[in-house]
Design a protein around this motif. Structure first.
Motif, PDB file in Angstrom:
ATOM      1  N   ARG A 125       0.315  -4.225   1.974  1.00  0.00           N
ATOM      2  CA  ARG A 125      -0.651  -4.086   3.081  1.00  0.00           C
ATOM      3  C   ARG A 125      -0.311  -2.866   3.926  1.00  0.00           C
ATOM      4  N   THR A 126       0.974  -2.664   4.169  1.00  0.00           N
ATOM      5  CA  THR A 126       1.395  -1.489   4.940  1.00  0.00           C
ATOM      6  C   THR A 126       1.028  -0.202   4.213  1.00  0.00           C
ATOM      7  N   LEU A 127       1.278  -0.162   2.907  1.00  0.00           N
ATOM      8  CA  LEU A 127       0.957   1.031   2.120  1.00  0.00           C
ATOM      9  C   LEU A 127      -0.537   1.338   2.175  1.00  0.00           C
ATOM     10  N   ARG A 128      -1.359   0.323   1.992  1.00  0.00           N
ATOM     11  CA  ARG A 128      -2.810   0.538   2.005  1.00  0.00           C
ATOM     12  C   ARG A 128      -3.278   1.015   3.373  1.00  0.00           C
ATOM     13  N   VAL A 134       1.899   1.809  -7.274  1.00  0.00           N
ATOM     14  CA  VAL A 134       1.076   2.951  -7.675  1.00  0.00           C
ATOM     15  C   VAL A 134      -0.391   2.670  -7.367  1.00  0.00           C
ATOM     16  N   GLU A 135      -0.832   1.435  -7.635  1.00  0.00           N
ATOM     17  CA  GLU A 135      -2.217   1.073  -7.330  1.00  0.00           C
ATOM     18  C   GLU A 135      -2.501   1.144  -5.832  1.00  0.00           C
ATOM     19  N   ALA A 136      -1.464   0.925  -5.007  1.00  0.00           N
ATOM     20  CA  ALA A 136      -1.620   0.985  -3.552  1.00  0.00           C
ATOM     21  C   ALA A 136      -1.579   2.416  -3.025  1.00  0.00           C
ATOM     22  N   GLY A 137      -1.355   3.381  -3.914  1.00  0.00           N
ATOM     23  CA  GLY A 137      -1.417   4.777  -3.506  1.00  0.00           C
ATOM     24  C   GLY A 137      -0.088   5.497  -3.414  1.00  0.00           C
ATOM     25  N   VAL A 138       0.996   4.854  -3.834  1.00  0.00           N
ATOM     26  CA  VAL A 138       2.320   5.497  -3.745  1.00  0.00           C
ATOM     27  C   VAL A 138       2.389   6.692  -4.689  1.00  0.00           C
TER      28      VAL A 138
END
Length: 211
Positions: free
Chosen positions: A61-64, A89-93
Motif C-alpha cells: 500500500r505504501t509503494l502504490r 515489481v507489480e507495485a512499481g518498484v
C-alpha cells in the motif's frame, strides 16, 4: 518529479522503524548526489526508498501510494521470496537492495538508476523474477493465447508478416484470412495499445521481444 541539479536526486525515505530511517538518512545525507527530504512531496520527490522486513500488504500500500505521487520506487528489504518479488515489481518498484547490502555506494547506485527510469535488481533476483514471469506466461497467458506485451498469438503473427514486408492482401492469403480480418486485427492492435500506425505496432512488438 524534480531533479534539483543535473546530478542530484531528491529522496524520501519511508520506514516504519524510525531508527532504520535515521540510519539510511545518515548514510545518504553526506552524498552530494542526494538530497533527503522529510516528507513525500508531489513534483519534488525523485525517488522514494521504502524500507521493510518483507513485502507485506502494508508495504505494498505504501509503494502504490508513493508511486501515485510520481516517485520512482526503491525497496530496501530484509527478506524477499519469489511471490514478494513479483508483487513488489507489480507495485512499481524499479530497484531492490537487500538490507544487508545497503551501503551508501549501493544505495546511490540504485537511486541513480531508478531516477533515470532504469531497473536495478541483484542478478539472482533478476533471474528469479524472469523465472516467475516465464512460469506465469507458460501456465496462464499462453493457454489463453496471450502474452505480456498485450498481444494475442494471431496478432503477433500478423505483425511478424508486416515486419517481413507483406501487404494486407499477402498476409490474408498466407494466413487464410480475409483482407477485412487482417485490417481489423491491425486496427484493434493500434487502437488498444494507442499506436499510430502499423509501423509503430511493429516497433512495439520488436521492443517487447514478441517478433
Amino acid at each position: 518529479m524534480t531533479v534539483t541539479t543535473m546530478d542530484q536526486f531528491t529522496v524520501y525515505i519511508h520506514a516504519d522503524d524510525p531508527i532504520l530511517r535515521a540510519g539510511l538518512a545518515t548514510q545518504l545525507r553526506p552524498r552530494s548526489e542526494v538530497r533527503v527530504i522529510d516528507a513525500p512531496d508531489p513534483g519534488r520527490t525523485t525517488v522514494a526508498l521504502v524500507v521493510a522486513d518483507r513485502v507485506a500488504e502494508p508495504t505494498l500500500r505504501t509503494l502504490r501510494s508513493l508511486q501515485r505521487l510520481g516517485a520512482r520506487l526503491v525497496l530496501v528489504v530484509a527478506e524477499l521470496d519469489d511471490s514478494d518479488l513479483v508483487a513488489a515489481v507489480e507495485a512499481g518498484v524499479a530497484g531492490v537492495v537487500r538490507r544487508a547490502e545497503a551501503s551508501p555506494d549501493k544505495l546511490v547506485q540504485v537511486v541513480r538508476a531508478a531516477a533515470a527510469g532504469d531497473g536495478a535488481l541483484p542478478p539472482d533476483l533478476l533471474g528469479r523474477l524472469l523465472s516467475q514471469v516465464g512460469k506465469l506466461q507458460r501456465q496462464v497467458l499462453w493457454p489463453r493465447g496471450l502474452t505480456f506485451g498485450g498481444l494475442a498469438e494471431r496478432e503477433i503473427e500478423v505483425l511478424r508478416l508486416v515486419a517481413d514486408g507483406l501487404d494486407t492482401a499477402e498476409i490474408a492469403t498466407k494466413l487464410s484470412y480475409s483482407q477485412r480480418t487482417i485490417k481489423n486485427i491491425l486496427h484493434d492492435i493500434t487502437s488498444r495499445l494507442h499506436l499510430r500506425n502499423r509501423s509503430h505496432a511493429v516497433a512495439y512488438a520488436l521492443r517487447h521481444g514478441l517478433i
